[in-house]
Design an enzyme around this catalytic site. Sequence first.
Site, PDB file in Angstrom:
ATOM      1  N   LYS A 127       0.862  -1.189   0.000  1.00 12.44           N
ATOM      2  CA  LYS A 127       0.000   0.000   0.000  1.00 12.44           C
ATOM      3  C   LYS A 127       0.896   1.236   0.000  1.00 12.44           C
ATOM      4  CE  LYS A 127      -4.150   1.943   2.197  1.00 12.44           C
ATOM      5  NZ  LYS A 127      -3.883   3.346   2.023  1.00 12.44           N
ATOM      6  N   ARG A 184      -8.340  11.118  -7.146  1.00 11.82           N
ATOM      7  CA  ARG A 184      -9.289  10.274  -6.419  1.00 11.82           C
ATOM      8  C   ARG A 184     -10.677  10.892  -6.447  1.00 11.82           C
ATOM      9  NH1 ARG A 184     -11.802   9.119  -1.798  1.00 11.82           N
ATOM     10  NH2 ARG A 184     -11.352   7.200  -0.654  1.00 11.82           N
ATOM     11  N   PHE A 209      -2.080  -0.500 -10.078  1.00 17.13           N
ATOM     12  CA  PHE A 209      -2.663  -1.638  -9.347  1.00 17.13           C
ATOM     13  C   PHE A 209      -3.966  -2.154  -9.944  1.00 17.13           C
ATOM     14  CE2 PHE A 209      -3.604   2.167  -6.624  1.00 17.13           C
ATOM     15  CZ  PHE A 209      -4.982   2.214  -6.813  1.00 17.13           C
ATOM     16  N   LYS A 224      -7.662  -3.460   3.514  1.00 13.02           N
ATOM     17  CA  LYS A 224      -6.372  -2.850   3.853  1.00 13.02           C
ATOM     18  C   LYS A 224      -5.996  -3.173   5.291  1.00 13.02           C
ATOM     19  CE  LYS A 224      -8.501   1.672   4.687  1.00 13.02           C
ATOM     20  NZ  LYS A 224      -8.537   3.085   4.344  1.00 13.02           N
TER      21      LYS A 224
HETATM   22  P1  ATP Z   1      -6.429   5.718   2.964  1.00  7.28           P
HETATM   23  O1  ATP Z   1      -6.548   7.058   3.613  1.00  7.28           O
HETATM   24  O2  ATP Z   1      -6.155   4.569   3.875  1.00  7.28           O
HETATM   25  O3  ATP Z   1      -5.552   5.728   1.743  1.00  7.28           O
HETATM   26  P2  ATP Z   1      -8.773   5.894   1.320  1.00  7.28           P
HETATM   27  O4  ATP Z   1     -10.135   6.161   1.868  1.00  7.28           O
HETATM   28  O5  ATP Z   1      -8.112   6.962   0.518  1.00  7.28           O
HETATM   29  O6  ATP Z   1      -7.876   5.398   2.524  1.00  7.28           O
HETATM   30  P3  ATP Z   1      -9.098   3.166   0.734  1.00  7.28           P
HETATM   31  O7  ATP Z   1      -9.915   2.573  -0.323  1.00  7.28           O
HETATM   32  O8  ATP Z   1      -9.586   3.001   2.089  1.00  7.28           O
HETATM   33  O9  ATP Z   1      -8.862   4.674   0.373  1.00  7.28           O
HETATM   34  O10 ATP Z   1      -7.647   2.572   0.668  1.00  7.28           O
HETATM   35  C1  ATP Z   1      -7.098   2.315  -0.568  1.00  7.28           C
HETATM   36  C2  ATP Z   1      -6.267   3.491  -1.011  1.00  7.28           C
HETATM   37  O11 ATP Z   1      -4.909   3.141  -0.925  1.00  7.28           O
HETATM   38  C3  ATP Z   1      -6.537   3.807  -2.452  1.00  7.28           C
HETATM   39  O12 ATP Z   1      -7.441   4.891  -2.571  1.00  7.28           O
HETATM   40  C4  ATP Z   1      -5.183   4.122  -3.040  1.00  7.28           C
HETATM   41  O13 ATP Z   1      -5.016   5.520  -3.150  1.00  7.28           O
HETATM   42  C5  ATP Z   1      -4.176   3.630  -2.032  1.00  7.28           C
HETATM   43  N1  ATP Z   1      -3.333   2.507  -2.503  1.00  7.28           N
HETATM   44  C6  ATP Z   1      -2.005   2.437  -2.384  1.00  7.28           C
HETATM   45  N2  ATP Z   1      -1.527   1.279  -2.868  1.00  7.28           N
HETATM   46  C7  ATP Z   1      -2.588   0.578  -3.318  1.00  7.28           C
HETATM   47  C8  ATP Z   1      -2.739  -0.711  -3.926  1.00  7.28           C
HETATM   48  N3  ATP Z   1      -1.707  -1.497  -4.162  1.00  7.28           N
HETATM   49  N4  ATP Z   1      -3.995  -1.100  -4.254  1.00  7.28           N
HETATM   50  C9  ATP Z   1      -5.062  -0.307  -4.011  1.00  7.28           C
HETATM   51  N5  ATP Z   1      -4.975   0.909  -3.428  1.00  7.28           N
HETATM   52  C10 ATP Z   1      -3.752   1.352  -3.087  1.00  7.28           C
END
Ligand code: ATP
Length: 591
Positions: free
Chosen positions: A252, A272, A342, A423
Amino acid sequence: MQFAELVGYYDKLESTSSRLGMIDILKEAFKAASHEEIGEIIYMTQGVLAPPFEGIEFGVADKLVEEAIAIATGYSKDDVERNYKKSGDLGNTALQLTKASKLRRMSSRKYSVHELYESMYKISQASGEGSKNIKIKTLADVIASSSPTEAKYVARYPVGQLRLGVGDATILEALSVAYTGERKEKDALEHAYNICSDLGLIGTTLVEKGMEGIKEFHVSIFKPIRPALAERMPTAEEIIEKMHGRAAVEQKYDGFRVQVHKRGKDIRLYSRRLENITDMFPDIVHAVQTEIHAQDAILEGEALGFNESTGEFMPFQETMQRKRKHSIEEKIGEIPLHLFAFDLMYLDGKDYLRVPYSKRREALESAIKGAKTIKPSARIVTSSPKELEKFFEDSIENGLEGIVAKDLDSPYIAGARKFSWIKMKRSYMGKLSDTVDLVIVGYYLGRGMRSEFKFGGLLCTVYNEKKDIFETVSRIGTGFTEKQMSEFRSALNRIKVEKRPARVEAIIEPDFWVEPRYVITVKADEITKSPTHTCGRERQPDGTEVGYALRFPRIVGEEAIRSDKSVEDATTTKEIIEMYQNQKRVRVEEK
Ligand code: ATP
């Protein structure tokens, strides 16, 4: 439809205090719209001119609206400014001064919704020399022919202050009721919305082609897809079990998410929040041109600073310095970005959304050639919790955030947080293992020392996805820097509303309510049960009602307001409840 009629609905929206009331009013407005108008009415209700990814902005500041009001009503600029300082809302200023206009009504022109939209569009398109005057004159013309109530919304619209409090889900549900007579088609509408991110297009398609048209929606290049999101779990065992015994586990990366759309040489990048960020990252655009071997593609990855010689990832704060509108070339040298791809959603004529992850990944890897700037995310495929744990520890050691596990058989689930992605971040020994993103709905005045800033804290909520409302979870009163306090004061003052917004549920009252618009990231020690907050509030066996709250909340990061998240991207009620349960489990294991 006449603009005056639409404004009638807006006035009702402003005075309703329940979400269901909002749906009813919007339903009537949508039903009264023709198929040519429905798209424009939806954008106007969202306070925009086009879906956000098209990047069409009004380019209008408060001062410009003040000048237009002055011209339209015969008051001096100083008069208008004085009134605005008092009312705190350009809309109310326009309403009051139009009511007491010093000029005889010059024009008896009545604008239709379409004509009003066109005037506003013209304002957004004016650029270069003389554009300021064109904007002022166009706006003044509209205000001069408006009734006081119309003038209120005309003045608010171009500065992004409509204050209607309508969310995407509210619009989708109202569309469903208006055109199918039932709420239940909302899910199909939402699905179509998740793959085109354009509510106006959804409305037009529904009116012109009915639900048939909606069900035929598929991905298209340059219409960004709403991102898939990850659930959380605290242990490797639970993740493997949830993923039926075997999963892909990816690093991640802590940078920013980029959705790449490529049609031949034409490349666009979306954030995003699905804003068009192409111009900010010429280096990524170039890399897509040279390293993605496909005519057409939609793929996703995380961009972050990476030092090739040391193999080190740059911290999030440093990477974020690349998100800028000026001195772009200069920073490219300082902070070279890499894109860790990814996922893949589209490739040379094939829609990959419904294709299982393992096949999407194969296609993604085969489309990346060269791997200089764009690389597939590092990953393992495993059935062993031990192996997952080790990969997680290694990722943390490398300066990364943790891992994202992916269900090998799952399709790409656009716009939803599901267990097909899970995650896991570092756990802080029984403390809350992750930050939460909260929506500000009110603020308090300062006492003592801080009162000179007129800022004493925030009332914050999480998003209840199911009910499409915001529920309070925390009052944050300490830990702000002076810079943050003044940032909050000016930002929140602009979005003050007179009463609790219809989509906010609260027991406690802040000194001022604000429209839910801003997201902040907060760290807390733990989640506790609370009688005063409405997040996840439920009746207990003893008859009392209890919700959830954050203990010792404090804001994270110097930039207080998260510009990369919309209010519907905030942490949800469901996540808070899951985090509460995970926290209990981790505690038990530690004992
Ligand atoms: P966070 O603040 O934990 O990044 P979030 O709400 O932005 O959370 P989540 O869907 O909860 O998003 O967590 C996935 C996020 O992690 C994705 O939005 C992406 O930006 C990031 N990310 C980093 N590496 C990866 C990966 N290998 N696969 C998917 N998402 C990834």
